[in-house]
Scaffold this motif. Structure first.
Motif, PDB file in Angstrom:
ATOM      1  N   VAL A 112       0.712  -1.268   0.032  1.00 13.76           N
ATOM      2  CA  VAL A 112      -0.239   0.032   0.007  1.00 13.76           C
ATOM      3  C   VAL A 112       1.197   1.005  -0.059  1.00 13.76           C
ATOM      4  O   VAL A 112       2.138   1.294   0.336  1.00 13.76           O
ATOM      5  N   ASN A 113       0.730   2.462  -0.870  1.00 14.71           N
ATOM      6  CA  ASN A 113       1.231   3.741  -0.656  1.00 14.71           C
ATOM      7  C   ASN A 113       0.700   3.970   0.267  1.00 14.71           C
ATOM      8  O   ASN A 113       0.031   5.783  -0.066  1.00 14.71           O
ATOM      9  N   ALA A 114       1.344   3.747   1.767  1.00 19.81           N
ATOM     10  CA  ALA A 114       0.843   4.245   2.398  1.00 19.81           C
ATOM     11  C   ALA A 114       1.703   4.355   4.071  1.00 19.81           C
ATOM     12  O   ALA A 114       2.303   3.375   3.934  1.00 19.81           O
ATOM     13  N   ASP A 115       1.767   5.331   5.290  1.00 20.43           N
ATOM     14  CA  ASP A 115       2.845   4.805   6.099  1.00 20.43           C
ATOM     15  C   ASP A 115       2.183   3.898   6.933  1.00 20.43           C
ATOM     16  O   ASP A 115       1.232   4.064   7.502  1.00 20.43           O
ATOM     17  N   ILE A 116       2.504   2.614   7.471  1.00 20.13           N
ATOM     18  CA  ILE A 116       1.926   2.106   8.126  1.00 20.13           C
ATOM     19  C   ILE A 116       3.294   1.245   9.373  1.00 20.13           C
ATOM     20  O   ILE A 116       4.149   1.164   9.343  1.00 20.13           O
ATOM     21  N   ARG A 117       2.520   1.748  10.882  1.00 21.11           N
ATOM     22  CA  ARG A 117       3.412   1.167  10.906  1.00 21.11           C
ATOM     23  C   ARG A 117       2.807  -0.356  11.872  1.00 21.11           C
ATOM     24  O   ARG A 117       1.731  -0.311  11.928  1.00 21.11           O
ATOM     25  N   LEU A 118       4.349  -0.931  12.109  1.00 19.65           N
ATOM     26  CA  LEU A 118       3.516  -2.341  12.351  1.00 19.65           C
ATOM     27  C   LEU A 118       3.865  -2.752  14.110  1.00 19.65           C
ATOM     28  O   LEU A 118       4.844  -2.209  14.363  1.00 19.65           O
ATOM     29  N   LEU A 119       2.537  -2.189  14.624  1.00 19.74           N
ATOM     30  CA  LEU A 119       2.861  -3.003  15.358  1.00 19.74           C
ATOM     31  C   LEU A 119       2.202  -4.589  16.703  1.00 19.74           C
ATOM     32  O   LEU A 119       1.954  -4.968  16.071  1.00 19.74           O
ATOM     33  N   VAL A 120       2.956  -5.397  17.740  1.00 21.02           N
ATOM     34  CA  VAL A 120       3.451  -6.149  17.860  1.00 21.02           C
ATOM     35  C   VAL A 120       2.935  -5.741  19.748  1.00 21.02           C
ATOM     36  O   VAL A 120       3.541  -5.525  20.748  1.00 21.02           O
ATOM     37  N   ALA A 121       1.919  -6.435  20.128  1.00 25.28           N
ATOM     38  CA  ALA A 121       1.387  -6.481  21.385  1.00 25.28           C
ATOM     39  C   ALA A 121       1.632  -8.086  22.316  1.00 25.28           C
ATOM     40  O   ALA A 121       1.214  -8.942  21.609  1.00 25.28           O
ATOM     41  N   GLY A 122       2.341  -7.379  23.599  1.00 22.64           N
ATOM     42  CA  GLY A 122       2.562  -9.091  23.766  1.00 22.64           C
ATOM     43  C   GLY A 122       3.676 -10.376  23.611  1.00 22.64           C
ATOM     44  O   GLY A 122       2.309 -11.195  23.066  1.00 22.64           O
ATOM     45  N   PRO A 123       4.529  -9.762  23.245  1.00 20.72           N
ATOM     46  CA  PRO A 123       4.924 -11.292  22.633  1.00 20.72           C
ATOM     47  C   PRO A 123       5.209 -12.212  23.334  1.00 20.72           C
ATOM     48  O   PRO A 123       5.223 -12.613  23.822  1.00 20.72           O
ATOM     49  N   GLY A 124       4.989 -13.421  22.323  1.00 21.85           N
ATOM     50  CA  GLY A 124       4.936 -14.587  22.718  1.00 21.85           C
ATOM     51  C   GLY A 124       3.642 -15.244  23.152  1.00 21.85           C
ATOM     52  O   GLY A 124       3.096 -16.672  23.492  1.00 21.85           O
ATOM     53  N   LEU A 125       2.747 -14.535  23.445  1.00 17.57           N
ATOM     54  CA  LEU A 125       1.384 -15.036  24.224  1.00 17.57           C
ATOM     55  C   LEU A 125      -0.542 -15.658  23.404  1.00 17.57           C
ATOM     56  O   LEU A 125      -0.930 -16.187  23.509  1.00 17.57           O
ATOM     57  N   ASP A 126       0.327 -14.943  21.857  1.00 17.79           N
ATOM     58  CA  ASP A 126      -0.588 -16.467  21.060  1.00 17.79           C
ATOM     59  C   ASP A 126       0.342 -18.400  21.085  1.00 17.79           C
ATOM     60  O   ASP A 126      -0.223 -19.124  20.522  1.00 17.79           O
ATOM     61  N   GLY A 127       1.543 -18.104  22.082  1.00 18.40           N
ATOM     62  CA  GLY A 127       1.605 -19.403  21.807  1.00 18.40           C
ATOM     63  C   GLY A 127       2.654 -20.006  20.499  1.00 18.40           C
ATOM     64  O   GLY A 127       2.506 -20.948  20.203  1.00 18.40           O
ATOM     65  N   GLU A 128       2.914 -19.235  19.862  1.00 19.83           N
ATOM     66  CA  GLU A 128       3.456 -19.808  18.282  1.00 19.83           C
ATOM     67  C   GLU A 128       5.199 -19.377  18.057  1.00 19.83           C
ATOM     68  O   GLU A 128       5.988 -20.262  18.097  1.00 19.83           O
ATOM     69  N   ILE A 129       4.985 -18.054  18.492  1.00 24.33           N
ATOM     70  CA  ILE A 129       6.880 -17.725  18.412  1.00 24.33           C
ATOM     71  C   ILE A 129       7.025 -17.456  19.988  1.00 24.33           C
ATOM     72  O   ILE A 129       6.632 -16.559  20.408  1.00 24.33           O
ATOM     73  N   PRO A 130       8.029 -17.633  20.653  1.00 24.61           N
ATOM     74  CA  PRO A 130       8.799 -17.810  21.961  1.00 24.61           C
ATOM     75  C   PRO A 130       9.370 -15.937  21.923  1.00 24.61           C
ATOM     76  O   PRO A 130       9.924 -15.524  20.991  1.00 24.61           O
ATOM     77  N   ALA A 131       8.637 -15.546  23.272  1.00 27.23           N
ATOM     78  CA  ALA A 131       9.350 -14.043  23.424  1.00 27.23           C
ATOM     79  C   ALA A 131      10.494 -14.094  22.922  1.00 27.23           C
ATOM     80  O   ALA A 131      10.996 -13.152  22.558  1.00 27.23           O
ATOM     81  N   GLN A 132      11.584 -14.950  23.404  1.00 25.29           N
ATOM     82  CA  GLN A 132      13.192 -15.048  23.740  1.00 25.29           C
ATOM     83  C   GLN A 132      13.151 -14.996  22.452  1.00 25.29           C
ATOM     84  O   GLN A 132      14.785 -14.592  21.756  1.00 25.29           O
ATOM     85  N   VAL A 133      12.640 -15.619  21.168  1.00 24.94           N
ATOM     86  CA  VAL A 133      12.993 -15.814  19.810  1.00 24.94           C
ATOM     87  C   VAL A 133      12.798 -13.645  19.230  1.00 24.94           C
ATOM     88  O   VAL A 133      13.389 -13.588  18.396  1.00 24.94           O
ATOM     89  N   LEU A 134      11.903 -13.654  19.223  1.00 25.25           N
ATOM     90  CA  LEU A 134      11.149 -12.252  18.277  1.00 25.25           C
ATOM     91  C   LEU A 134      11.505 -11.161  19.284  1.00 25.25           C
ATOM     92  O   LEU A 134      12.540  -9.809  18.594  1.00 25.25           O
ATOM     93  N   ARG A 135      12.567 -11.486  20.447  1.00 19.85           N
ATOM     94  CA  ARG A 135      12.884 -10.064  21.413  1.00 19.85           C
ATOM     95  C   ARG A 135      14.043  -9.807  19.700  1.00 19.85           C
ATOM     96  O   ARG A 135      14.203  -8.398  20.268  1.00 19.85           O
ATOM     97  N   GLU A 136      14.719  -9.771  19.599  1.00 17.38           N
ATOM     98  CA  GLU A 136      15.940  -9.265  18.325  1.00 17.38           C
ATOM     99  C   GLU A 136      15.464  -8.739  17.182  1.00 17.38           C
ATOM    100  O   GLU A 136      15.672  -8.114  16.617  1.00 17.38           O
TER     101      GLU A 136
END
Length: 361
Positions: free
Chosen positions: A155-179
């Motif tokens: 999309v030709n627009a500024d879109i900000r990606l936000l992640v809330a509660g890393p790891g809380l969906d039980g899929e990718i562990p928070a420690q993997v997501l930190r970096e």
């Protein structure tokens, strides 16, 4: 000025979008929340996401975007939480239609940008699986997030990606997501999530339930889903992080494969190739299994005894909390009995209800 929030995976992300709007922007002006109608089988017994043809009473906002008002109804046997969300929250819920692939969702976003001239656009994911590569063995629901990521990237627009509660969906562990995460833009408080507390009394989202619980200060180990995945409830739980959308696209092989897709079937084929499975295939298989199960009556005394057995085993696994969805499925009850089970437990042991989770004895 209208703010546009894209709920990356639908469901609980749409509820979290309401929290985000209030926490970051004051919440005085309702947002337009673009979201899937893709509820778990506890709510919608039909596998896969719903499109405009699966509802009555929708309002057309642009040529390809329909909003879901409170009076809208899913056409049986389909089910949806969106009409009730529209009734209880002040926002406009617009329907993502994935049946035309990423190209169709891109077109929807472009029409909304043209129609609304939004003051800002956020792409929100609770848990962070949108930052996955796409082939991780712990992924359970990659196509929805990958489709919205692929569409937003075009999309030709500024879109900000936000992640809330890393790891809380039980899929990718928070420690993997930190970096893969950028700065914290806000840490949710109990006051932030109070405005959705009534919604989480009935909404089945586990990730957003845990997001709310961690914002209220609940810590421990929560068991979720039919598979009993253990999810840590930590100080990272209530944090909202910014992430780089372009980096996410480059990392996510499935999202890149989906860029030019024009149908949901095509997206499914790519998911099978990259991830080794299709989430909708899993839902199809589970729906067939559920159809073969004999209905179980919820006898209060027998149910409380079975809950006690479940809890005794959960304690040995180090579990401190669980969701009502997990309890419903662990006891082989059907989705319509979830609310009955919840009321029984809260009435019997009100001190164990750490809203919106259940505390293990």
């Amino acid at each position: 000025m209208t703010r546009l929030i894209v709920a990356a995976g639908g469901g609980g992300d749409a509820v979290a979008a309401a929290v985000l709007n209030a926490a970051l922007y004051g919440g005085d002006d309702p947002a337009v929340i673009l979201t899937y109608a893709w509820d778990r089988l506890l709510i919608d017994p039909v596998p896969g996401p719903r499109g405009p043809a699966n509802f009555t009473g929708l309002h057309q906002l642009t040529p390809s975007v329909y909003t879901v008002p409170a009076e809208a109804k899913p056409i049986a046997p389909a089910g949806s939480t969106l009409p009730r969300l529209a009734a209880e929250l002040p926002h406009t819920f617009a329907l993502i239609d994935p049946h035309h692939g990423a190209e169709g969702i891109t077109r929807q976003l472009e029409e909304l940008v043209s129609e609304l001239s939004p003051s800002g656009i956020d792409l929100l994911d609770v848990g962070g699986d949108i930052l996955a590569r796409g082939d991780e063995p712990t992924l359970k629901s990659p196509p929805g997030d990958a489709l919205t990521l692929a569409a937003c990237a075009q999309v030709n627009a500024d879109i900000r990606l936000l992640v809330a509660g890393p790891g809380l969906d039980g899929e990718i562990p928070a420690q993997v997501l930190r970096e893969r995460l950028g700065p914290v833009v806000h840490t949710l408080t109990a006051a932030d999530v109070d405005r959705i507390s009534a919604v989480l009394e009935w909404h089945p989202s586990e990730a957003t339930a845990m997001l709310s619980a961690t914002a209220r200060g609940i810590r421990g180990l929560c068991e979720v889903r039919d598979a009993g995945l253990p999810v840590p409830l930590t100080d990272e739980g209530p944090a909202i992080y910014e992430a780089d959308l372009d980096d996410a696209l480059q990392r996510n092989e499935l999202a890149r494969r989906l860029l030019d897709t024009t149908s949901l079937d095509e997206a499914e084929r790519h998911a099978r190739e990259v991830c080794g499975f299709s989430e909708i295939d899993h839902e199809r298989n589970k729906a067939l299994w559920l159809a073969d199960q004999a209905p179980t009556e919820l006898d209060p005394n027998a149910t409380l005894a079975r809950v006690a057995e479940f809890e005794a085993e959960a304690v040995t696994r180090g579990v401190t909390h669980t969701t009502f969805r997990r309890l419903t499925e662990a006891l082989s009850l059907n989705g319509t009995q979830r609310e009955e089970l919840r009321k029984l437990l809260i009435t019997t042991h009100p001190e164990r209800y750490t809203a919106p989770l259940w505390q293990i004895a």
